[in-house]
Design a protein around this motif. Structure first.
Motif, PDB file in Angstrom:
ATOM      1  N   GLU A 163      12.125  -2.617 -59.374  1.00 51.83           N
ATOM      2  CA  GLU A 163      10.836  -2.155 -59.881  1.00 51.83           C
ATOM      3  C   GLU A 163      10.581  -2.677 -61.289  1.00 51.83           C
ATOM      4  O   GLU A 163       9.425  -2.919 -61.666  1.00 51.83           O
TER       5      GLU A 163
ATOM      6  N   GLN B 289      17.283  -0.356 -57.174  1.00 50.60           N
ATOM      7  CA  GLN B 289      15.938   0.210 -57.238  1.00 50.60           C
ATOM      8  C   GLN B 289      15.306  -0.004 -58.610  1.00 50.60           C
ATOM      9  O   GLN B 289      14.148  -0.441 -58.725  1.00 50.60           O
TER      10      GLN B 289
ATOM     11  N   LEU C 217       5.039  -1.404 -53.954  1.00 50.03           N
ATOM     12  CA  LEU C 217       6.127  -1.787 -54.851  1.00 50.03           C
ATOM     13  C   LEU C 217       5.916  -1.282 -56.271  1.00 50.03           C
ATOM     14  O   LEU C 217       6.869  -1.132 -57.029  1.00 50.03           O
ATOM     15  N   ARG C 218       4.678  -1.020 -56.640  1.00 51.90           N
ATOM     16  CA  ARG C 218       4.380  -0.543 -57.996  1.00 51.90           C
ATOM     17  C   ARG C 218       4.232   0.975 -58.046  1.00 51.90           C
ATOM     18  O   ARG C 218       4.097   1.553 -59.123  1.00 51.90           O
TER      19      ARG C 218
END
Length: 444
Positions: A189, A185, A86-87
């Protein structure tokens, strides 16, 4: 009569379940949903795009259980990998490959580790495309079943695409990616990076990815406005905040509510090929024995399994004590998820009784027979019977006659004195109850 339930509530519930599947604090995806609505407003979206953005935000990883098994086979604990992913910058293929190689062949060394890494490198982009395509296809099937329209489905199909065309599975680029998903998105993030790195560092990272991972116009809006959004959102309850900005949603019909329960059941069971159809089968037995309320509760009894990695569910041998603790925690997660919505909250007691036992040796509350009603006992017996009459990674299917006797014993056995806690020499410890009795399933 059942309590009313809306599709918005079901989507929000699924959002929190997805948090567990990605190793994130509950409410993370809903917080990202609110950020997405802030960004959509700043971008001047019309009401239709605003609504699409909300649905795509809450259901962004709706297909995640559809490829969990495949990820775990190659990378081990898929929840840990997802939390790191996710990062990561998915617009940078070198960063993605580095992440995959670092997780390939878990627990292996030497030649075994080399083979796993080589397999990942040899599969390359094509293997990744197939994996992410599977997730997108599962999400689309669920979206159709939930009655979501084509624009929402089109946005979900682009979940893993990136502005520079380096995403997956189709390599869509720029404005070919629906704007709602471009917003989703970036907002998603932003939430992860701000929560982990702090808002200042998050904005630095977003600036560095502008024009590669993110639509530059949307990134500019985030760079200008997101610090204020984050300050206002961080102390707020994300569930309430996400529902406050949700599209209008009317109560589901009885048929619609039942289909939503089936989606929740399948979402959980698709996590492993060993459990595909498990909740439906348990629900069919519960319906025949106890009626539609028991059926509804049985469909939800394993929803929390998404919070436990496949390395535990699909382990071919017996679980260690630590692994069993993690497996048992899924019943608590199920309880927490179901109590977020008034309709599913009415089913939580029966659903979460599926792994209790009349002798007090079950989980997660260690309830004894005196505290279990007929519905809970029937669902527990149905769950036990269905698991035992199915192959599992740690054993072959049991004979049906033996299973029937064991399941019936689970339903009728009177509670042991002292609440059924195990003692020395009784297969467990005084603090956590016994290990499963012979013939009793080690896992759901």
């Amino acid at each position: 009569m059942r309590d009313d339930v809306t599709l918005v509530e079901i989507a929000a519930l699924l959002a929190v379940a997805q948090d567990h599947a990605f190793g994130q604090p509950p409410g993370s995806q809903l917080r990202a949903t609110v950020l997405g609505q802030r960004l959509a407003t700043a971008a001047g979206t019309d009401p239709a795009e605003h609504a699409i953005t909300w649905w795509a935000s809450t259901l962004r990883f709706l297909g995640c259980t559809g490829h969990a098994f495949d990820m775990a086979v190659v990378f081990g604990d898929e929840i840990e990998l997802r939390a790191r992913a996710l990062r990561a910058d998915f617009a940078n293929p070198f960063e993605v490959m580095r992440l995959m190689v670092s997780h390939a062949g878990p627990g292996l060394s030497g030649v075994g580790r080399f083979r796993s890494v080589f397999s990942v490198l040899a599969g390359g982009r094509r293997a990744a495309e197939l994996n992410f395509r599977a997730a997108c296809e599962v999400a689309d099937v669920f979206a159709v079943r939930l009655g979501l329209d084509k624009p929402v489905r089109a946005a979900l199909a682009a979940t893993f695409e990136r502005w520079n065309g380096r995403g997956l599975p189709a390599g869509s680029k720029g404005v070919a990616i629906p704007r709602p998903m471009r917003i989703v998105q970036l907002a998603g993030e932003l939430e992860v990076l701000a929560r982990v790195e702090g808002i200042a560092r998050a904005l630095e990272i977003i600036k560095s990815r502008r024009g590669r991972a993110y639509d530059p116009d949307l990134a500019d809006l985030v760079l200008a406005e997101a610090a204020g959004w984050w300050d206002g959102l961080e102390p707020v309850d994300s569930w309430d905040a996400a529902l406050a900005v949700a599209p209008p949603s009317t109560p589901l019909s009885d048929a619609g509510a039942h289909e939503a329960l089936l989606v929740l059941a399948d979402f959980a069971d698709l996590k492993s090929p060993w459990t595909a159809g498990h909740s439906r089968a348990v629900a069919a037995l519960a319906l025949a024995a106890c009626g539609p309320t028991a059926q509804a509760a049985a469909l939800l009894h394993d929803l929390g399994r998404v919070a436990v990695p496949n390395t535990i569910w699909d382990k071919p041998g017996a679980l260690t004590r630590d692994e069993r603790d993690r497996a048992e925690a899924h019943a608590l997660v199920t309880d927490q998820l179901l109590r977020r919505v008034s309709y599913t909250a009415t089913l939580a007691g029966a659903a979460c009784g599926a792994h209790e036992r009349v002798d007090g040796s079950g989980y997660h509350r260690r309830l004894g027979g005196a505290h279990l009603d007929d519905t809970q006992r029937i669902i527990a017996a149905a769950d036990c019977y269905q698991a035992m009459t199915s192959d599992r990674p740690y054993r072959r299917v049991c004979a049906r006659g033996c299973c029937g006797r064991t399941a019936g014993h689970e339903r009728r056995r009177p509670p042991r004195r002292g609440g059924g806690r195990a003692g020395p020499g009784r297969g467990g410890s005084p603090s956590r109850g016994p290990t499963p009795a012979p013939g009793r399933p080690d896992r759901p």
